[in-house]
Design an enzyme around this catalytic site. Structure first.
Site, PDB file in Angstrom:
ATOM      1  N   ASP A 152       0.811  -1.209   0.000  1.00  0.00           N
ATOM      2  CA  ASP A 152       0.000   0.000   0.000  1.00  0.00           C
ATOM      3  C   ASP A 152       0.850   1.267   0.000  1.00  0.00           C
ATOM      4  O   ASP A 152       2.014   1.260   0.395  1.00  0.00           O
ATOM      5  CB  ASP A 152      -0.891   0.037   1.251  1.00  0.00           C
ATOM      6  N   ASP A 153       0.196   2.369  -0.395  1.00  0.00           N
ATOM      7  CA  ASP A 153       0.649   3.756  -0.204  1.00  0.00           C
ATOM      8  C   ASP A 153       1.662   4.272  -1.231  1.00  0.00           C
ATOM      9  O   ASP A 153       2.041   5.433  -1.177  1.00  0.00           O
ATOM     10  CB  ASP A 153       1.220   3.998   1.206  1.00  0.00           C
ATOM     11  N   HIS A 202      -5.928   2.883  -4.166  1.00  0.00           N
ATOM     12  CA  HIS A 202      -5.890   3.113  -2.714  1.00  0.00           C
ATOM     13  C   HIS A 202      -6.397   4.525  -2.391  1.00  0.00           C
ATOM     14  O   HIS A 202      -6.048   5.073  -1.350  1.00  0.00           O
ATOM     15  CB  HIS A 202      -4.461   2.916  -2.210  1.00  0.00           C
ATOM     16  N   HIS A 206      -6.082   9.310   0.447  1.00  0.00           N
ATOM     17  CA  HIS A 206      -5.903   8.463   1.630  1.00  0.00           C
ATOM     18  C   HIS A 206      -6.718   8.906   2.842  1.00  0.00           C
ATOM     19  O   HIS A 206      -6.201   8.998   3.973  1.00  0.00           O
ATOM     20  CB  HIS A 206      -4.414   8.403   2.004  1.00  0.00           C
ATOM     21  N   TYR A 244      -6.680   2.558   5.864  1.00  0.00           N
ATOM     22  CA  TYR A 244      -6.989   2.130   7.236  1.00  0.00           C
ATOM     23  C   TYR A 244      -7.990   0.972   7.273  1.00  0.00           C
ATOM     24  O   TYR A 244      -8.538   0.657   8.328  1.00  0.00           O
ATOM     25  CB  TYR A 244      -7.526   3.300   8.089  1.00  0.00           C
ATOM     26  N   HIS A 308       3.441  -2.238   3.420  1.00  0.00           N
ATOM     27  CA  HIS A 308       3.530  -0.912   2.792  1.00  0.00           C
ATOM     28  C   HIS A 308       4.868  -0.716   2.096  1.00  0.00           C
ATOM     29  O   HIS A 308       5.900  -1.189   2.577  1.00  0.00           O
ATOM     30  CB  HIS A 308       3.363   0.190   3.845  1.00  0.00           C
TER      31      HIS A 308
HETATM   32 ZN   LIG Z   1      -2.659   3.246   3.151  1.00  0.00          ZN
END
Ligand SMILES: [Zn+2]
Length: 376
Positions: A152-153, A202, A206, A244, A308
């Site tokens: 992620d991210d 995603h 965020h 989250y 991540h």
């Molecule tokens: Zn995230």
């Protein structure tokens, strides 16, 4: 990321599930039908994102060029320039009763997203994934025996180290990308794309998605889909992961009914996002211990571990665990391809043909037949 600390500390452990049985028992020999999308012809997503190609007369700007980034909103996501067709599709879905009327949450300081009095996050009508309520059709578990890879991210500066490692090991992962990060780090995006990894959503900025109105949810997902669409030769993402892990019946319905997206959560969490924080809540040693427990443990269900590409440390935590993945005989695949189905709504993967969003178009070639085994 600080708010995630709050989230992680306050979320109750897995309590109960609306659907405790993994729905993924048939993940071999799945095949896209020729000349149609993953979605039925009647799904609104067909008309919202049009593929590039000679027949459409559309060409996409080079990733990273000024033309490529033109028109996309800055952070925070903008409601002003959202295409009317997206809003029309949303309002039509609401009118048809496809979007549950669940109220938006608020996030009091130091607390999880909270519903108004009278709304139970564990009730089937609300079913908040923050509170570990599982909505049938959402993905929490991997197929038995599989470790399904996702990060992620990104894309971010630590990403290339991860991408080199994955390539060296012959692995493909799903990258749940943040739209504004794609705009900021196009070279990192290109590296994952050239590795033929799978690109998923995603959100644009965020947020906790249950705090957002229907239109804001649409914008967060739609802009990210549009940028990925424009940057992957016209592919339409098929999967999204809520930041989250915060989703509910309303949010996932907008994703599914308007945009055709399937929601992916996870069944183990490293808390690796905090490794680069001033006061991390975990450490590389602690994650190594967790990984050992998970990777030497039961393979039923398969693992989807939340990881991540956020910092050098979080990337290191994954690389440190790789030998255990191999020595314990886990089959590996990207999250997007773990069902043995396509990674995109209109294409098998990064190398397969992109299907026309036009019903009756005969120019589309059928995709290759693949199995989950062959995608490892
Ligand atoms: Zn995230």
């Amino acid at each position: 990321m600080l708010s995630l600390l709050v989230f992680s500390l306050l979320v109750a452990p897995a309590v109960q599930a609306v659907d405790s049985v993994s729905p993924y028992h048939h993940y071999v020999n799945a095949e896209l039908p020729a000349r149609t999308w993953y979605q039925p012809d009647s799904h609104p997503v067909h008309t919202l994102f049009r593929r590039a190609g000679a027949n459409d007369g559309v060409t996409y700007a080079s990733v990273g060029s000024p033309e490529w980034s033109k028109g996309f909103p800055a952070d925070p996501v903008s409601m002003q320039n959202m295409p009317q067709a997206w809003l029309d599709a949303l309002h039509k879905a609401v009118s048809a009763g496809k979007i549950p009327d669940v109220p938006v949450t608020i996030t009091p300081p130091g607390s999880n997203p909270t519903y108004p009095d009278g709304y139970d996050p564990m009730n089937h009508d609300v079913c908040s994934s923050t509170y570990q309520c599982r909505i049938p059709g959402d993905i929490w578990d991997g197929p038995d025996g599989y470790l399904s890879l996702s990060f992620d991210d990104g894309p971010l500066p630590p990403s290339p180290t991860l991408y080199k490692f994955l390539k060296e090991k012959g692995q493909h992962a799903t990258h749940f990308y943040i739209g504004t990060n794609i705009l900021q780090y196009p070279d990192c995006f290109e590296m994952a794309w050239e590795n033929q990894d799978d690109i998923a959503v995603h959100t644009w900025t965020h947020p906790y998605m249950t705090t957002k109105t229907n239109e804001e949810v649409l914008a967060e997902l739609g802009w990210t889909m549009q940028l990925i669409h424009n940057s992957t030769g016209g592919r339409v993402p098929k999967y999204w992961r809520p930041p989250y892990g915060d989703s509910d019946m309303r949010v996932r319905a907008i994703a599914k009914e308007v945009l055709g997206l399937t929601t992916v959560i996870w069944n183990q969490d490293t808390n690796d996002w905090s490794l680069s924080d001033p006061v991390p809540i975990t450490s590389l040693d602690k994650i190594a211990t967790q990984m050992h427990t998970w990777l030497t443990g039961s393979k039923k269900p398969g693992l989807i571990i939340l990881e991540h590409e956020l910092s050098n440390q979080s990337v290191q935590a994954f690389m440190d665990a790789w030998d255990l993945v191999v020595s314990n005989g886990w089959k590996t695949t990207s999250v997007a391809q773990m069902e043995g189905a396509s990674a995109y709504q209109n294409s098998w993967n990064a190398s397969g043909p992109v299907m026309q969003a036009k019903v009756g178009d005969l120019s589309v070639h059928p995709p290759p037949s693949q199995t989950a085994e062959s995608t490892t």
